[in-house]
Write a protein that holds these residues in place. Structure first.
Motif, short mmCIF file in Angstrom:
data_model
loop_
_atom_site.label_atom_id
_atom_site.label_comp_id
_atom_site.label_asym_id
_atom_site.label_seq_id
_atom_site.Cartn_x
_atom_site.Cartn_y
_atom_site.Cartn_z
N ASP B 387 1.90 59.27 17.60
CA ASP B 387 2.41 57.50 18.09
C ASP B 387 2.36 57.16 18.73
O ASP B 387 2.14 55.53 19.39
N LEU B 388 3.53 57.99 19.39
CA LEU B 388 4.19 57.47 20.93
C LEU B 388 3.23 57.49 22.45
O LEU B 388 1.65 58.06 21.55
N ASP B 389 2.79 56.34 23.05
CA ASP B 389 2.48 57.25 24.61
C ASP B 389 2.61 57.88 25.32
O ASP B 389 3.72 58.16 25.70
N CYS B 390 1.80 59.25 25.37
CA CYS B 390 2.13 60.30 25.91
C CYS B 390 2.80 60.51 26.99
O CYS B 390 3.60 61.33 27.76
N HIS B 391 2.20 58.93 28.27
CA HIS B 391 3.89 58.99 29.28
C HIS B 391 4.79 58.47 29.42
O HIS B 391 4.50 58.31 30.72
N SER B 392 4.90 58.39 28.04
CA SER B 392 5.83 57.12 28.37
C SER B 392 7.05 57.79 28.57
O SER B 392 7.50 58.91 27.56
N ASN B 393 8.34 57.07 29.09
CA ASN B 393 9.46 57.76 28.25
C ASN B 393 10.32 57.63 27.60
O ASN B 393 10.60 59.11 27.21
N GLU B 394 10.13 56.79 26.23
CA GLU B 394 9.92 57.66 24.74
C GLU B 394 10.04 58.82 24.65
O GLU B 394 9.99 59.27 23.71
N TYR B 395 8.37 59.13 24.72
CA TYR B 395 7.87 60.09 24.38
C TYR B 395 8.97 61.22 24.72
O TYR B 395 8.97 62.75 24.06
N VAL B 396 9.21 61.72 25.87
CA VAL B 396 10.74 62.54 26.87
C VAL B 396 11.33 62.57 25.41
O VAL B 396 12.42 63.55 25.28
N ILE B 397 11.44 61.00 25.49
CA ILE B 397 12.98 60.98 24.70
C ILE B 397 13.34 61.84 22.78
O ILE B 397 13.77 62.39 22.71
N ARG B 398 11.90 61.14 22.85
CA ARG B 398 12.32 61.04 21.39
C ARG B 398 11.90 63.27 21.40
O ARG B 398 12.24 64.24 20.41
N LEU B 399 10.70 63.23 22.33
CA LEU B 399 10.34 65.17 22.27
C LEU B 399 12.51 65.80 21.97
O LEU B 399 12.79 66.83 21.48
N SER B 400 13.30 65.64 23.35
CA SER B 400 14.41 66.55 23.18
C SER B 400 14.70 66.53 21.86
O SER B 400 16.35 67.09 21.54
N ASP B 401 14.20 65.85 20.55
CA ASP B 401 14.54 65.99 19.43
C ASP B 401 13.91 66.67 18.46
O ASP B 401 14.21 67.76 17.73
N GLU B 402 13.43 67.74 19.62
CA GLU B 402 12.34 68.50 18.87
C GLU B 402 13.68 69.23 18.76
O GLU B 402 14.07 70.65 17.93
#
Lengths: 454, 830
Positions: B387-402
């Motif tokens: 759902d997130l924009d894959c180039h945004s910072n948010e994506y990276v933050i969320r990805l760290s939840d992995e």
């Protein structure tokens, strides 16, 4: 009956290419013994270790006399352990019991009248029925025969075992749960008695049985059976005169077996390669397949023999091939199955190098050739002259320069054309005559106008 | 027709021009159809409602148009802008027909109240819209209801875009009007839906408020007004009043908590349940339970319900969870697993019926399945990422939840293992685990001699377990594919290839579900790239051909939708496809893929083309590579290469001329390094590639110029192509043996002597004729075999021959092709 893993000792240099370790897990204990004997003969392993391995092996069989003998050699003057003696007594008693039990059966079966009846019978059930009625054989005759045969086999009495299994097979149908084992047992007995003809017969029977048996629970099971088969068959194939052709036929041209080799035992490629090299008649057609397989599996298995082929037919690196050929010599000398074929192998391999060489060259200096073939110059020249005289090579020797000049091999378009069209007329004619025959037999000469088109 | 008009009006409100256009397009044929009836009944007078619709539409369009380009750009999606232009055109055309009537209508607009179906008399043209709405809705009352139900689905689609466009509604638009209409709509709805709408509205309300505040031009009083109206709406629905948990002095026992829990949970799915409140209440209940030490049984149960409530929060399958809920979910599940892990006496099982549950004392028995919860959580995680924009910072933050997700999966796996549950459950847990490992490179594992345990070992263990224990084909297939993917990622070419061959997946994959097929495609791509790195160009080409040849790599790998094909799929299909998309961090670089494919094709195709230059029936090995070549040939002026494709084409041309150095320089330079080659993290492919270029260029050179030379010196060849003498020798020998090159070696002089065997024109034609004759004879021989005993056809004439020949040639040379073709089709069929 196939046996279990046995541990092999340290690895010295000649043992680098020794396959006993890889092969023995797929063999029966009794079949490993000849291999071990060969090893101790060659002395590439520590003698004591081989003996120990042999002893371990024998301990799990019933061949106590043999085991004790080895024990003495291994441990010098030490007393033979008590339990071995006891086991031996036990076994002898058991053997006697079984013998007594099966005596009447054997007497009946030994009767020539019965033997004839057995030969002619089709249905094992009817036969058994008949024999029970007429001769008073107990109902469980087959089971008794089987057990006794097995026991005898374990004691090393292969002759008896083979005989009992022979009768056993007439009395039960192929659906019997022990039927497959009985074939394995018979095969092993024949191999150990070195009756190669009989063994080959058994082998073919076994193969049919394995191929037809759709009742294996899983493909895995079938794979296992085939792997055993491949290993056991080596004994027969390399000792029977027709064996090597059959080996190529089975291992290379039957996909199930080739798959089995590729998945479970790539080391068998050594034997396959050797068999192909020794196979004179249709080597060229077979080689292509073989090279493909060797290349595919080169990451999983390689030894000088397969590398020889790879260098010669995939990379066309004659120097490397030559080097490998020298190594092959060592390998073959230390291989139980191949040792008898050494000279034949070297001669064939040399011929292969030469053949390939000629195919891509039109002018070769004899000196270089001699080097490649590992011969002296005069020997090489003699060898080539012989080849030319035997009409196996279209070439001339230019002795002033010391060259061999190949005959022209290029096909001109004109020749190509002739090659291509040569058979056409004949084939069409044959077709026409076929049709005519059919037509006159069936409907009358309807096909005439069409045939004239040619 | 009225239905359409009504819809159109709705869309107009939210400025969804695309749909307005659609409705308009529906409307016109409908009108034409109705024309005879109208003429009979109304004496040819165009019905008023229709005229009104047209007039409104015209106004609407003009208004939008006049707002100027900038506005359009900012607030409208591309689609909408495009539709607007189309609509304007079409409308103009249509209006011409009704010019007179329309004029009349506008004149008499004031006399509206005479309309028989009108219930309220209002003359103000401003409120006209609303009135008509009422009219349109009320009249076909029976009709509206089912229509509304149908709308339900599509509505969930409209909502997001709606809220987007809503904040762009200009201040001119009358907010009240909008709300009034909504209110009226709601009244027509069935009870259930009503309740749902409210919910959605309420969610939206918060968002909207925020956005509104941001909007400068929004006038304060309007906002107030809007809010007031919202309040009214809210009052119309019975809201569950937040109940007090327990009386102050009530004794809190296991039973009472459970009773309360039941109370809360039973409200689930009923009308008027406020989901946010439910979550809050459960949270509170949990705290109470914890505070009173009611034992792990109860808190596990309550937590399970809490998790379920959070999952329930978003009603739509395709929508992602909100961040705060996600965080809460993670924490709760984590606690849940820890608790289960700590207390051995808790049995959590789906087989336990509600009646048999036991919370009070050990051993606790609770119905539920932690594995399902974690599976759902994992799916939810992927959804959030997508759902997130894959180039945004948010994506990276969320990805760290992995990491947290993986930890949870690990915990649940060890829990399941410890429980000795059915092996099917363990398989499921393992698949989850593999799903998070398989696409990551373990740098340690790249070194093949390493003794340390790497992800490869883990994957191997998991895969073997699943293959051995799994009963469903699907999990096994997936496990094997994961394993192959992982192996190829770590340069284990032989192992990966063997596994692929032994699993026989190629034959069965077309019967699998689309996600597995996508995984298969991804795996094939990885396998192809692995083959490329290993230097097995042919295998690389074969593996990538299926994916790359249709130009649909993006779609086949589920890394994006193809826009051009949007017309042939329905909205459901599109939604499904969107769900299947692979999240960005797992995607395979498409440019890298294409480059690898093109370079492999080049290395195979160029020597082949050179060898078969004069061959009458030459086949193309790679269509897309030829396409690239052709494209560049068509250009009048060819500048220095810019894109990756141009580089490859330029390299191919250099190769054709036997210039290997130019070829290398085109493929390996700074530009290509950054674009492509440095993307291979698993090791440098360039040396292998250079070597291949040298070999293949030499082959091409020999093919192309063998006509001109009588002999080549091996020495010179080796110098020209910087190859060792031995290698040159080996390559030339190979070509001679395969009869590709009509030549032989002359050993004493170390040279390649060409045999002049190139046939003359006449000769080559006659050779072809001979070929065809041969195939004719073969065909004829085959006929009697086919028609066994049957009548032999007479008309087996000369005319058929060339076609037959061509067929033969095609079928014979590439035996594998048909199979692959089939496989690919299977992959497409979704």
């Amino acid at each position: 009956m196939p046996g279990e893993v046995n541990e092999e000792g340290m690895s010295l240099l000649p043992s680098k290419y020794d396959l006993t370790n890889a092969i023995s897990p797929n063999l029966d204990r009794h079949l490993i013994i000849p291999l071990l004997e060969f090893l101790s003969h060659k002395q590439i392993y520590n003698e004591d270790e081989v003996l120990q391995a042999k002893l371990d092996l024998l301990n799990s069989t019933n061949m106590m006399d043999f085991a004790m003998e080895i024990f003495t050699t291994l441990n010098g003057e030490e007393r033979i352990p008590e339990e071995m003696q006891i086991k031996r007594e036990d076994l002898l008693r058991k053997l006697r019991d079984l013998q007594e039990e099966s005596e009447p059966i054997l007497r009946v079966l030994g009767d020539p009248e019965v033997a004839r009846q057995i030969q002619n019978s089709r249905d094992p059930f009817l036969l058994l029925e008949d024999l029970t009625e007429k001769h008073g054989l107990p109902r469980d005759t087959p089971a008794m025969l089987y057990n006794f045969a097995k026991f005898q086999y374990e004691c090393g009495l292969y002759q008896g075992s083979s005989e009992y299994l022979y009768y056993y097979r007439f009395l039960v149908s192929p659906e019997d749960k022990n039927y497959l084992s009985s074939i394995w047992g018979k095969l092993a007995s024949e191999i150990l008695m070195q009756n190669w003809d009989a063994a080959l017969e058994e082998l073919i029977r076994l193969k049919e049985y394995i191929d037809n048996l759709s009742t294996f629970q899983s493909p895995l099971n079938a794979l296992q059976e085939r792997t055993w088969f491949i290993h056991w068959s080596l004994f027969v194939y390399f000792n029977h005169p027709k064996g090597r052709d059959l080996l190529v036929e089975t291992f290379l041209h039957q996909p199930q077996y080739l798959n089995a080799i590729q998945t479970t035992c790539p080391h068998i490629l050594r034997y396959l390669t050797t068999a192909v090299i020794m196979n004179k008649s249709n080597r060229r057609t077979v080689l292509k397949d073989l090279v493909r397989v060797i290349q595919q599996e080169s990451y999983a298995y390689k030894d000088p023999i397969t590398e020889f082929i790879e260098h010669l037919y995939a990379n066309f690196d004659f120097d490397a091939a030559q080097k490998k050929l020298r190594e092959c010599r060592e390998v073959i000398l230390h291989d139980f199955f191949l040792v008898a074929l050494l000279d034949d192998f070297i001669e064939n391999a040399r011929l292969m190098i030469f053949e390939t060489f000629c195919r891509i060259h039109e002018c070769i200096s004899i000196k270089m050739l001699a080097e490649k073939l590992n011969m002296s110059i005069s020997d090489a020249e003699k060898w080539i002259v012989n080849l030319i005289r035997a009409a196996r090579l279209d070439a001339k020797i230019d002795s002033r320069l010391g060259h061999v000049v190949m005959g022209a091999q290029a096909l001109s378009p004109y020749q190509q054309m002739i090659e291509k069209t040569k058979s056409l007329a004949l084939r069409s004619q044959k077709l026409v005559s076929d049709i005519e025959r059919k037509a006159t037999g069936g409907r009358g000469g309807e096909s005439q106008p069409w045939a004239q088109e040619f | 027709m009225q239905e359409t008009i009504r819809q159109m009006r709705n869309h107009k409100k939210i400025k969804d021009v695309t749909n307005v256009l659609k409705s308009f397009e529906e409307l016109m044929p409908a009108y034409n159809k109705a024309l005879p009836v109208i003429q009979k009944e109304d004496n040819g007078v165009t019905p008023r409602f229709f005229l009104r619709a047209l007039a409104e539409l015209e106004d609407f369009v003009n208004e939008l148009w006049e707002l100027g380009n900038e506005y359009r750009k900012n607030s409208m999606s591309k689609n909408n802008a495009k539709s607007l232009a189309t609509l304007r055109q079409k409308l103009k055309k249509a209006l011409k027909e009704f010019e007179v009537d329309l004029q009349k209508f506008r004149d008499t607009a004031d006399l509206e109240d005479e309309e028989p179906e009108q219930t309220k008399a209002e003359t103000e043209s401003e409120s006209e819209d609303e009135e008509i709405e009422v009219a349109a809705v009320k009249e076909p009352k029976a009709k509206v209801k089912p229509a509304k139900l149908e709308d339900e689905d599509s509505e969930s689609d409209y909502w997001p875009s709606e809220s987007d466009s809503e904040d762009s509604i200009s201040s001119e638009e009358d907010e009240t009007k909008y709300i009034n209409i909504r209110e009226k709509f709601l009244k027509k709805n069935t009870q259930e839906e009503e309740e749902r709408k409210k919910r959605e509205k309420k969610e939206k309300k918060d968002k909207e408020k925020e956005k509104k505040r941001l909007k400068q031009q929004e006038e304060a009083h309007e906002e107030l007004e809007g809010q007031g109206d919202w309040e009214v709406v809210r009052g119309g629905v019975p809201m569950p009043i937040k109940p007090k948990m327990f009386d102050k002095n009530a004794e809190i026992t296991v039973e009472s908590v459970l009773k309360k829990l039941n109370e809360i949970v039973s409200a689930r799915g009923k009308k008027g349940t406020n989901k946010a409140e439910m979550v809050d209440m459960l949270q509170e209940l949990l705290e109470i339970a914890e505070a009173n030490n009611l034992g792990p049984g109860v808190s596990v149960k309550v937590r399970l319900s809490l998790v379920a409530a959070i999952f329930d929060y978003s009603t739509k399958v395709s929508d992602a969870m909100k961040v705060e809920h996600w965080d809460k979910l993670l924490v709760t599940v984590d606690q849940l697993i820890k608790m289960l892990d700590k207390h051995d006496d808790i049995t959590l099982n789906e087989q336990i019926t509600e009646e048999n549950e036991q919370f009070g004392s050990s051993p606790y028995k609770i119905r539920g399945c932690i594995l399902t919860v974690v599976e759902r959580l994992d799916a939810e995680f992927i959804k959030i990422l997508k759902d997130l924009d894959c180039h945004s910072n948010e994506y990276v933050i969320r990805l760290s939840d992995e990491n947290r997700v993986i930890k949870l999966i690990d915990e649940v796996t060890s829990y399941v293992e410890k429980q000795h549950e059915k092996s099917a459950d363990i398989c499921r847990a393992y698949i989850l685990k593999m799903d998070h490992i398989y696409y990551k490179i373990d740098m340690k594992a790249l070194d093949e001699t390493t003794k340390e345990p790497t992800s490869l070992n883990t994957m191997d263990r998991l895969c073997k377990f699943i293959c051995g224990k799994d009963n469903t084909d699907r999990l096994r297939q997936r496990a094997v594919l994961y394993q192959i993917y992982h192996l190829s990622l770590h340069n284990r070419w032989f192992a990966a290839r063997n596994l692929m061959l032994m699993s026989h997946l190629q034959e069965t994959i077309q019967h699998s579900d689309p996600p597995t097929q996508i995984l298969y495609n991804r795996t094939m791509v990885q396998l192809g790239m692995c083959a490329f790195r290993y230097g097995s160009i042919k295998d690389a080409h074969n593996a990538l051909l299926d994916i790359q040849s249709g130009g649909r790599a993006k779609e086949l790998l589920a890394q994006g939708l193809l826009m051009t094909r949007q017309m042939d799929r329905t909205q459901e299909q599109e939604k499904l496809e969107k769900q299947r998309q692979v999240p960005f961090h797992m995607q395979i670089n498409l440019e890298l893929l294409e480059c690898v494919y093109l370079v492999s094709a080049m290395l195979i195709e160029i020597p082949y083309m050179a060898a078969h230059e004069s061959d009458a029936r030459r086949r193309m090995i790679s269509k897309s590579f030829h396409h690239q070549l052709k494209m560049s040939e068509r250009q009048a002026v060819i500048g220095p290469p810019e894109s990756m494709r141009e580089h490859v084409v330029a390299a191919a041309k250099a190769m054709r001329n036997g210039n290997w150095e130019a070829c290398r320089n085109y493929l390996i330079n700074d530009k290509m390094n950054t674009k492509v080659w440095s993307l291979f993290k698993q090791g440098d492919v360039r040396p292998t590639l250079v070597r291949k270029i040298q070999e293949e260029t030499m082959r091409t050179y020999l093919f192309t110029f063998s006509k001109v030379y009588d002999s080549f010196s091996v020495q010179r060849l080796s110098q020209m192509f910087q190859l060792e003498l031995r290698d040159v020798h080996s390559i030339v020998s190979k070509m001679i043996i395969r009869e590709e090159l009509m030549a032989s070696l002359d050993e004493p002089t170390q040279s390649v002597v060409m045999h002049r065997t190139e046939p003359s024109r006449l000769q080559s034609y006659s050779l072809q004729l001979a070929d065809r004759l041969l195939s004719l004879v073969e065909n004829n021989e085959r006929i009697p075999e086919i028609k066994q005993g049957g009548r032999i056809p007479m008309q087996q004439g000369y005319r058929d021959r060339p076609y037959q020949r061509r067929e033969d040639g095609k079928g014979g040379a590439w035996p594998g092709r048909g199979d692959r073709e089939r496989t690919r089709r299977g992959v497409y069929a979704e």
